[in-house]
Design a protein around this motif. Structure first.
Motif, PDB file in Angstrom:
ATOM      1  N   GLU A   2       4.143   6.076   4.907  1.00  0.00           N
ATOM      2  CA  GLU A   2       4.126   4.626   5.030  1.00  0.00           C
ATOM      3  C   GLU A   2       4.061   3.949   3.674  1.00  0.00           C
ATOM      4  OE1 GLU A   2       1.653   2.610   7.631  1.00  0.00           O
ATOM      5  OE2 GLU A   2       2.237   3.691   9.433  1.00  0.00           O
ATOM      6  N   GLY A   3       3.507   4.625   2.691  1.00  0.00           N
ATOM      7  CA  GLY A   3       3.404   4.011   1.376  1.00  0.00           C
ATOM      8  C   GLY A   3       4.771   3.700   0.803  1.00  0.00           C
ATOM      9  N   ALA A   4       5.667   4.690   0.849  1.00  0.00           N
ATOM     10  CA  ALA A   4       7.023   4.470   0.343  1.00  0.00           C
ATOM     11  C   ALA A   4       7.742   3.406   1.164  1.00  0.00           C
ATOM     12  CB  ALA A   4       7.804   5.776   0.364  1.00  0.00           C
ATOM     13  N   LEU A   5       7.537   3.471   2.492  1.00  0.00           N
ATOM     14  CA  LEU A   5       8.172   2.466   3.350  1.00  0.00           C
ATOM     15  C   LEU A   5       7.638   1.077   3.041  1.00  0.00           C
ATOM     16  CD1 LEU A   5       8.245   4.283   6.820  1.00  0.00           C
ATOM     17  CD2 LEU A   5      10.145   3.925   5.238  1.00  0.00           C
ATOM     18  N   ARG A   6       6.341   0.976   2.803  1.00  0.00           N
ATOM     19  CA  ARG A   6       5.740  -0.323   2.515  1.00  0.00           C
ATOM     20  C   ARG A   6       6.301  -0.904   1.216  1.00  0.00           C
ATOM     21  NH1 ARG A   6       3.608  -3.538   5.884  1.00  0.00           N
ATOM     22  NH2 ARG A   6       2.366  -1.819   6.738  1.00  0.00           N
ATOM     23  N   ARG A   7       6.451  -0.046   0.214  1.00  0.00           N
ATOM     24  CA  ARG A   7       7.009  -0.527  -1.047  1.00  0.00           C
ATOM     25  C   ARG A   7       8.456  -0.984  -0.866  1.00  0.00           C
ATOM     26  NH1 ARG A   7       3.923   3.817  -2.832  1.00  0.00           N
ATOM     27  NH2 ARG A   7       5.730   5.211  -2.835  1.00  0.00           N
ATOM     28  N   ALA A   8       9.235  -0.216  -0.088  1.00  0.00           N
ATOM     29  CA  ALA A   8      10.629  -0.604   0.159  1.00  0.00           C
ATOM     30  C   ALA A   8      10.695  -1.920   0.936  1.00  0.00           C
ATOM     31  CB  ALA A   8      11.345   0.503   0.932  1.00  0.00           C
ATOM     32  N   PHE A   9       9.771  -2.077   1.889  1.00  0.00           N
ATOM     33  CA  PHE A   9       9.726  -3.317   2.675  1.00  0.00           C
ATOM     34  C   PHE A   9       9.445  -4.516   1.770  1.00  0.00           C
ATOM     35  CE2 PHE A   9       6.966  -6.426   4.804  1.00  0.00           C
ATOM     36  CZ  PHE A   9       7.773  -6.834   5.854  1.00  0.00           C
TER      37      PHE A   9
ATOM     38  N   LEU B 126      -6.841   2.922 -11.568  1.00  0.00           N
ATOM     39  CA  LEU B 126      -6.315   2.893 -10.206  1.00  0.00           C
ATOM     40  C   LEU B 126      -5.322   4.022 -10.049  1.00  0.00           C
ATOM     41  CD1 LEU B 126      -6.326   1.267  -7.518  1.00  0.00           C
ATOM     42  CD2 LEU B 126      -4.278   0.095  -8.368  1.00  0.00           C
ATOM     43  N   VAL B 127      -5.490   4.822  -8.999  1.00  0.00           N
ATOM     44  CA  VAL B 127      -4.600   5.965  -8.768  1.00  0.00           C
ATOM     45  C   VAL B 127      -4.188   6.000  -7.302  1.00  0.00           C
ATOM     46  CG1 VAL B 127      -5.559   7.363 -10.638  1.00  0.00           C
ATOM     47  CG2 VAL B 127      -6.585   7.473  -8.362  1.00  0.00           C
ATOM     48  N   LEU B 128      -3.041   6.616  -7.028  1.00  0.00           N
ATOM     49  CA  LEU B 128      -2.558   6.886  -5.675  1.00  0.00           C
ATOM     50  C   LEU B 128      -2.544   8.398  -5.500  1.00  0.00           C
ATOM     51  CD1 LEU B 128       0.450   4.388  -5.437  1.00  0.00           C
ATOM     52  CD2 LEU B 128      -1.755   4.206  -4.274  1.00  0.00           C
ATOM     53  N   VAL B 129      -3.222   8.879  -4.471  1.00  0.00           N
ATOM     54  CA  VAL B 129      -3.343  10.318  -4.242  1.00  0.00           C
ATOM     55  C   VAL B 129      -2.903  10.610  -2.808  1.00  0.00           C
ATOM     56  CG1 VAL B 129      -4.868  12.320  -4.245  1.00  0.00           C
ATOM     57  CG2 VAL B 129      -5.273  10.435  -5.847  1.00  0.00           C
ATOM     58  N   GLU B 130      -1.976  11.559  -2.649  1.00  0.00           N
ATOM     59  CA  GLU B 130      -1.497  11.959  -1.321  1.00  0.00           C
ATOM     60  C   GLU B 130      -2.020  13.357  -1.030  1.00  0.00           C
ATOM     61  OE1 GLU B 130       2.714  12.562   1.138  1.00  0.00           O
ATOM     62  OE2 GLU B 130       2.684  11.448  -0.754  1.00  0.00           O
ATOM     63  N   GLY B 131      -2.617  13.531   0.119  1.00  0.00           N
ATOM     64  CA  GLY B 131      -3.150  14.831   0.492  1.00  0.00           C
ATOM     65  C   GLY B 131      -3.560  14.863   1.949  1.00  0.00           C
TER      66      GLY B 131
ATOM     67  N   LEU C 218      -2.086   8.749   2.337  1.00  0.00           N
ATOM     68  CA  LEU C 218      -1.937   8.266   0.972  1.00  0.00           C
ATOM     69  C   LEU C 218      -3.131   7.362   0.692  1.00  0.00           C
ATOM     70  CD1 LEU C 218      -0.158   7.965  -1.604  1.00  0.00           C
ATOM     71  CD2 LEU C 218       0.850   5.940  -0.521  1.00  0.00           C
ATOM     72  N   ALA C 219      -3.935   7.724  -0.332  1.00  0.00           N
ATOM     73  CA  ALA C 219      -5.149   6.978  -0.674  1.00  0.00           C
ATOM     74  C   ALA C 219      -4.949   6.258  -2.000  1.00  0.00           C
ATOM     75  CB  ALA C 219      -6.345   7.916  -0.764  1.00  0.00           C
ATOM     76  N   ARG C 220      -5.402   5.013  -2.050  1.00  0.00           N
ATOM     77  CA  ARG C 220      -5.371   4.231  -3.286  1.00  0.00           C
ATOM     78  C   ARG C 220      -6.810   3.898  -3.657  1.00  0.00           C
ATOM     79  NH1 ARG C 220      -2.876  -1.543  -2.819  1.00  0.00           N
ATOM     80  NH2 ARG C 220      -4.935  -1.888  -1.872  1.00  0.00           N
ATOM     81  N   GLY C 221      -7.183   4.171  -4.927  1.00  0.00           N
ATOM     82  CA  GLY C 221      -8.554   3.898  -5.329  1.00  0.00           C
ATOM     83  C   GLY C 221      -8.773   4.175  -6.815  1.00  0.00           C
ATOM     84  N   ARG C 222     -10.032   4.256  -7.169  1.00  0.00           N
ATOM     85  CA  ARG C 222     -10.385   4.476  -8.572  1.00  0.00           C
ATOM     86  C   ARG C 222     -11.313   5.701  -8.658  1.00  0.00           C
ATOM     87  NH1 ARG C 222     -15.487   2.288  -8.963  1.00  0.00           N
ATOM     88  NH2 ARG C 222     -16.048   0.889  -7.256  1.00  0.00           N
ATOM     89  N   LEU C 223     -11.145   6.445  -9.748  1.00  0.00           N
ATOM     90  CA  LEU C 223     -11.969   7.629  -9.959  1.00  0.00           C
ATOM     91  C   LEU C 223     -13.320   7.221 -10.544  1.00  0.00           C
ATOM     92  CD1 LEU C 223      -9.434  10.200 -11.434  1.00  0.00           C
ATOM     93  CD2 LEU C 223     -10.615  10.329  -9.231  1.00  0.00           C
TER      94      LEU C 223
END
Length: 449
Positions: A105-112, A27-32, A79-84
């Motif tokens: 939103e990813g960082a905000l979601r984690r902080a929330f 599982l990886v998080l990729v921002e692009g 920000l995408a979350r998935g598997r290679l």
């Protein structure tokens, strides 16, 4: 090339490469930045994520793409979350996405989530500490932006459902730097005033970043500490904020909050009319029962009046006298018939002396009914005189005859106290030999002993 090296087909090679990728990167998080976006008829979504130096192929299949809260487009940073994995048919290396959200939103979601877990552990969101809203909100504070559709929708719903409610708009910015502090200060001011039955926090929909002011920890604590019940209506039905969890009631939308806060005037009016009819029926039934009791009491009082009792006794005496006279008359007729029969027999068969004796007996028998009747009438007269003396002793007419009078209103009610009459009222004074018409000039009530 050594002849003992294993020989692989392209399919076998791609399978080994796919297994290696999936085992190494579960599982990886990729921002692009999104590029080469395509959406075929199958409903899947294919695109690339790129930065300044490289790019990677991505796929978001139909079941996942239907839950997106935004519309992906070329050039949008996400920000995408998935598997290679590796698509074996073409040997393409790609990222199969499970979730996709706008960058930031990813960082905000984690902080929330972290802050929500912290406040939940403290018991700030427990149902036991939430206050109950009043049945009828008479005065409502609405903390929201003074412009936009939110306040118009709230006022429209409140005016339609319950026009009696008083609405105070407490204007604040609902997003941007410093918005959370101003919202908190306005909430604390409204709560401290003691003026409101409820406080409504409201904002329209937006991204997590747009709603972030309502995820402020200090604001959530202020909501939980307020003495006035607080209703939170932030964003759309699928949006949740810390203010929603801390408030006493969470509404899915601002319009829904307005409906929850006040009753429907039409329904309330129908209920009041039903209660009014029930009250009228209860009063009418009670009045009928009281009137029946008054009628029965009046009849009993009429029966207990000395004059009425005397009249009843006189009527009974007259009826008894009549029955006695009728009985004596019948008996006398029978005696006369017997004597006439005996006289006829004696005239035909006996000498003159027997006839004379029978005639003397006849004369005696003739006087006997009269004597009996006189004795019976005398006894009845004595009884009636005794009753009359008893009734006279308790009759108010006897009191009147001794020089007193009875004061009565025009409708016959007895005057028992100076409080029963008014100045200039006309009343009757009943004396033993007639009545006098009087008019009240003043009242002089003796002081209590």
């Amino acid at each position: 090339m050594a002849h003992n090296d294993p020989i692989l087909t392209p399919s076998q090679l791609n399978t080994l490469a796919r297994d290696l990728l999936e085992d190494t990167f579960p599982l990886v998080l990729v921002e692009g930045e999104i590029g080469n976006l395509s959406r075929p008829a199958s409903g899947h979504m294919y695109f690339t994520l790129k930065d300044a130096r490289a790019q990677v192929r991505c796929a978001l299949f139909k079941p996942k793409s239907q839950w997106l809260k935004f519309a992906p487009r070329e050039g949008l940073k996400v920000l995408a979350r998935g598997r290679l994995t590796l698509y074996e048919a073409r040997g393409d290396y790609q990222l199969v996405c499970d979730a996709l959200e706008e960058a930031g939103e990813g960082a905000l979601r984690r902080a929330f989530e972290e802050l929500k877990a912290k406040l939940t552990a403290e018991g700030l969101f427990d149902a036991e500490r939430k206050r109950t809203l009043p049945t009828f909100v008479r005065r409502l504070a609405v903390i929201t932006s003074p412009s936009g559709a939110v306040i118009r929708d709230i006022v429209s719903v409140l005016r339609r459902r319950f026009p009696l409610v008083e609405i105070d708009l407490l204007p604040v910015p609902v997003q941007g730097e410093g918005a959370a502090a101003q919202i908190r200060a306005m909430l604390q001011c409204a709560d401290a005033s003691g003026r409101y039955d409820a406080i409504l926090l409201a904002r329209g929909g937006g991204s997590l970043e747009d709603l972030w002011a309502f995820n402020d920890e200090a604001l959530a604590r202020a909501i939980a500490a307020a003495h006035t019940p607080v209703v939170s209506a932030i964003g759309h039905e699928t949006d949740f904020s810390l203010s929603d969890f801390a408030a006493d009631l969470r509404a899915p939308t601002p319009s829904a909050a307005a409906e929850l806060l006040v009753p429907d005037a039409a329904t309330l009016s129908a209920r009041l009319q039903q209660l009014h009819r029930q009250l009228q029926n209860t009063q009418a039934n009670g009045m009928r029962q009281r009137m029946q009791r008054v009628d029965r009491a009046f009849l009993r009082l009429q029966a207990l009046r000395p004059q009425a009792r005397l009249e009843a006794l006189a009527q009974r005496a007259h009826q008894s006298r009549g029955r006695l006279e009728q009985a004596m008359q019948r008996r006398l007729e029978r005696e006369r018939a017997t004597l006439r029969h005996a006289d006829a027999i004696l005239r035909a068969t006996h000498p003159q002396r027997r006839l004379q004796l029978l005639r003397e007996r006849l004369d005696a028998l003739r006087d006997r009914p009269r004597a009996l009747l006189a004795q019976r009438l005398q006894r009845e007269a004595l009884h009636l005189r005794g009753l009359a003396r008893s009734l006279h002793a308790i009759s108010p007419l006897a009191t009147v005859a001794r020089g007193y009078s009875i004061l009565q209103h025009d409708d016959g009610r007895i005057v028992r106290s100076v409080d029963d009459v008014a100045i200039d009222e006309a009343i009757d004074a009943r004396l033993h030999d007639g009545q006098l018409r009087l008019r009240v000039e003043g009242q002089d009530k003796e002081p209590a002993a």
